[in-house]
Motif scaffolding. Structure first.
Motif, PDB file in Angstrom:
ATOM      1  N   LYS A  61      -4.020   4.661   2.501  1.00  0.00           N
ATOM      2  CA  LYS A  61      -4.608   5.541   1.472  1.00  0.00           C
ATOM      3  C   LYS A  61      -4.965   6.898   2.066  1.00  0.00           C
ATOM      4  O   LYS A  61      -4.686   7.953   1.483  1.00  0.00           O
ATOM      5  CB  LYS A  61      -5.849   4.885   0.868  1.00  0.00           C
ATOM      6  CG  LYS A  61      -6.465   5.663  -0.289  1.00  0.00           C
ATOM      7  CD  LYS A  61      -7.628   4.903  -0.895  1.00  0.00           C
ATOM      8  CE  LYS A  61      -8.174   5.612  -2.115  1.00  0.00           C
ATOM      9  NZ  LYS A  61      -7.196   5.646  -3.220  1.00  0.00           N
ATOM     10  N   GLN A 101      -3.427  10.640   1.185  1.00  0.00           N
ATOM     11  CA  GLN A 101      -4.195  11.855   0.899  1.00  0.00           C
ATOM     12  C   GLN A 101      -3.743  13.001   1.794  1.00  0.00           C
ATOM     13  O   GLN A 101      -3.607  14.145   1.329  1.00  0.00           O
ATOM     14  CB  GLN A 101      -5.680  11.570   1.107  1.00  0.00           C
ATOM     15  CG  GLN A 101      -6.267  10.587   0.115  1.00  0.00           C
ATOM     16  CD  GLN A 101      -7.677  10.157   0.477  1.00  0.00           C
ATOM     17  OE1 GLN A 101      -8.231  10.586   1.495  1.00  0.00           O
ATOM     18  NE2 GLN A 101      -8.276   9.302  -0.345  1.00  0.00           N
ATOM     19  N   ALA A 160       0.823  -1.207   0.000  1.00  0.00           N
ATOM     20  CA  ALA A 160       0.000   0.000   0.000  1.00  0.00           C
ATOM     21  C   ALA A 160       0.861   1.263   0.000  1.00  0.00           C
ATOM     22  O   ALA A 160       0.533   2.243  -0.682  1.00  0.00           O
ATOM     23  CB  ALA A 160      -0.925  -0.009   1.213  1.00  0.00           C
ATOM     24  N   SER A 205       2.178   1.836  -3.419  1.00  0.00           N
ATOM     25  CA  SER A 205       1.116   2.274  -4.316  1.00  0.00           C
ATOM     26  C   SER A 205       0.730   3.727  -4.074  1.00  0.00           C
ATOM     27  O   SER A 205       0.528   4.500  -5.033  1.00  0.00           O
ATOM     28  CB  SER A 205      -0.106   1.373  -4.126  1.00  0.00           C
ATOM     29  OG  SER A 205      -1.200   1.828  -4.887  1.00  0.00           O
ATOM     30  N   GLU A 206       0.630   4.130  -2.820  1.00  0.00           N
ATOM     31  CA  GLU A 206       0.148   5.465  -2.485  1.00  0.00           C
ATOM     32  C   GLU A 206       1.221   6.540  -2.566  1.00  0.00           C
ATOM     33  O   GLU A 206       0.936   7.683  -2.919  1.00  0.00           O
ATOM     34  CB  GLU A 206      -0.467   5.465  -1.079  1.00  0.00           C
ATOM     35  CG  GLU A 206      -1.686   4.591  -0.920  1.00  0.00           C
ATOM     36  CD  GLU A 206      -2.835   5.027  -1.806  1.00  0.00           C
ATOM     37  OE1 GLU A 206      -2.973   6.250  -2.075  1.00  0.00           O
ATOM     38  OE2 GLU A 206      -3.613   4.159  -2.250  1.00  0.00           O
ATOM     39  N   LYS A 266      -4.788  -1.068   4.319  1.00  0.00           N
ATOM     40  CA  LYS A 266      -4.791  -0.432   2.997  1.00  0.00           C
ATOM     41  C   LYS A 266      -5.584   0.867   3.024  1.00  0.00           C
ATOM     42  O   LYS A 266      -5.167   1.879   2.440  1.00  0.00           O
ATOM     43  CB  LYS A 266      -5.360  -1.401   1.964  1.00  0.00           C
ATOM     44  CG  LYS A 266      -4.464  -2.607   1.713  1.00  0.00           C
ATOM     45  CD  LYS A 266      -5.118  -3.600   0.757  1.00  0.00           C
ATOM     46  CE  LYS A 266      -4.219  -4.819   0.564  1.00  0.00           C
ATOM     47  NZ  LYS A 266      -4.855  -5.833  -0.316  1.00  0.00           N
ATOM     48  N   ARG A 267      -6.735   0.853   3.716  1.00  0.00           N
ATOM     49  CA  ARG A 267      -7.538   2.069   3.816  1.00  0.00           C
ATOM     50  C   ARG A 267      -6.795   3.154   4.581  1.00  0.00           C
ATOM     51  O   ARG A 267      -6.803   4.333   4.192  1.00  0.00           O
ATOM     52  CB  ARG A 267      -8.874   1.758   4.494  1.00  0.00           C
ATOM     53  CG  ARG A 267      -9.824   2.950   4.552  1.00  0.00           C
ATOM     54  CD  ARG A 267     -11.234   2.514   4.901  1.00  0.00           C
ATOM     55  NE  ARG A 267     -11.374   2.183   6.315  1.00  0.00           N
ATOM     56  CZ  ARG A 267     -11.720   3.055   7.256  1.00  0.00           C
ATOM     57  NH1 ARG A 267     -11.939   4.321   6.937  1.00  0.00           N
ATOM     58  NH2 ARG A 267     -11.854   2.675   8.503  1.00  0.00           N
TER      59      ARG A 267
END
Length: 398
Positions: A385, A389, A308, A311-312, A381-382
């Motif tokens: 993310k 942000q 994650a 990815s982020e 994962k949340r």
């Protein structure tokens, strides 16, 4: 240093309040700050059975000051178990303590006088820093890289201190296995060299091995203690494997150190009832299977978190992929204000720990500690993310 409201607390949950934790009570928050084991992997049923069996076996003895058979059983089991880390110790070199934190506190009280120096990894466990400050120590930090403590820098500083007539540290505090917060592990040769330095300069090493059982890959390495038992104080705990609420750890150290620690505790051992329960459990429970369950689960969660993060964040955050333990340590560009990032992340619903409490000097540092042991993979994962942000929001404000 006197304790004040601005000091960092002895407790992981309290420290989070000091760095601004405000939304943990929100059931929708993702708690990547908690340095806690996975709740559903704690052996509740086995402990319940062990409690009943232990009280039946030892009856009222379990409720007396020194307990029944439990403390002796725990000691024997622990001394046998530690052989997997190269530790061969006599019974008079063992002391049961209220978790590894009490072991750190006792080491500081036994070895330090106000104004004397402790060397630590930079970054390091914030509760240890608090206890060293409380003992009146001067604290000097040494860099940690992907292989743990930079022993070359330590050796150079020791040589310089001798040449200049400066003070040597009373001890060096290290976490060779899956260091908190960085997750880094010290390779064999660094462990050996650190032990040799301790012997040569006649200083102690305080070796905190809270996460040593939680190795996801590779072979277990010998402890620093195994190379210099006369100069190392080794700390272990059941908090990460059976439950932090048990509040039971162990110290393995030279007999003279153990004797002085025992005096400070007024020869009052940790809860005899807890040791009755654990004594029964350890000899009637598949502890290795418990470790395998933990490592399988945490390996998957670590992989979910690192995937994650890649990815982020892409190249915006660097980290050392830990081979075990609980934590991932994210390093951001120097201009990042981790404190502000932490607050923005909370506003979005994810709790993390900024880097400054892990440094003796405090101040802003562009690091964030994430814990992968507590939350499930989808929550991890949340949470990452949401942190991503928050980071890019922070970046736009620079």
């Amino acid at each position: 240093m006197n304790g004040t409201k601005s000091d960092y607390s002895f407790n992981e949950s309290i420290i989070l309040q000091h760095v601004g934790r405000t939304k943990i009570a929100n059931p929708d928050s993702v708690n990547l700050s908690f340095g806690f084991p996975a709740p559903d992997l704690l052996p509740i049923e086995a402990l319940n059975h062990a409690a009943s069996a232990a009280l039946i076996r030892d009856n009222v003895d379990a409720l007396h000051y020194t307990g029944g058979k439990g403390p002796e059983l725990v000691k024997r089991w622990m001394l046998q178990r530690l052989r997997k880390f190269g530790i061969e110790a006599d019974e008079d070199c063992y002391l049961a303590v209220y978790g590894a934190n009490q072991g750190i506190e006792l080491a500081a009280r036994v070895l330090l006088n106000p104004g004397e120096t402790v060397w630590v990894e930079a970054s390091t466990y914030f509760n240890a820093l608090h206890m060293f400050r409380y003992a009146g120590a001067e604290i000097e930090g040494f860099p940690v890289d992907h292989d743990g403590l930079d022993v070359d820098r330590v050796e150079s500083a020791l040589k310089q201190a001798v040449q200049s007539g400066g003070a040597l540290p009373k001890f060096i505090y290290v976490m060779p296995n899956f260091q908190n917060p960085t997750g880094a592990s010290m390779p064999l040769e660094r462990r050996r060299r650190l032990a040799e330095l301790a012997k040569y300069y006649n200083i102690f090493i305080l070796e905190d091995d809270a996460y040593g059982e939680l190795r996801f890959e590779g072979a277990h390495l010998p402890s620093v203690y195994s190379f210099a038992p006369e100069r190392v104080i080794y700390l272990g705990t059941f908090s990460k494997t059976l439950g932090p609420g048990l509040r039971l750890g162990s110290v393995i150290a030279p007999n003279e150190v153990i004797r002085r620690m025992r005096c400070l505790t007024l020869d009052s051992p940790p809860s005899p009832v807890t040791q009755e329960i654990l004594g029964w459990l350890l000899y009637n429970y598949d502890y290795d299977a418990q470790i395998e369950r933990l490592n399988s689960r945490y390996r998957a969660r670590r992989d979910a978190m690192t995937d994650a993060v890649r990815s982020e964040f892409g190249d915006a955050a660097a980290y050392t992929r830990p081979e075990g333990g609980f934590f991932l340590w994210l390093a951001f560009p120097r201009e990042t204000d981790a404190g502000q990032l932490h607050r923005l992340a909370e506003d979005r619903g994810v709790s993390v720990v900024p880097g400054n409490p892990f440094y003796a000097a405090g101040g802003n540092s562009p690091f964030i500690r994430l814990c992968f042991s507590y939350c499930g993979e989808s929550e991890i994962k949340r949470g990452v993310k949401l942190l991503g942000q928050a980071y890019f929001e922070h970046l736009n404000k620079l």
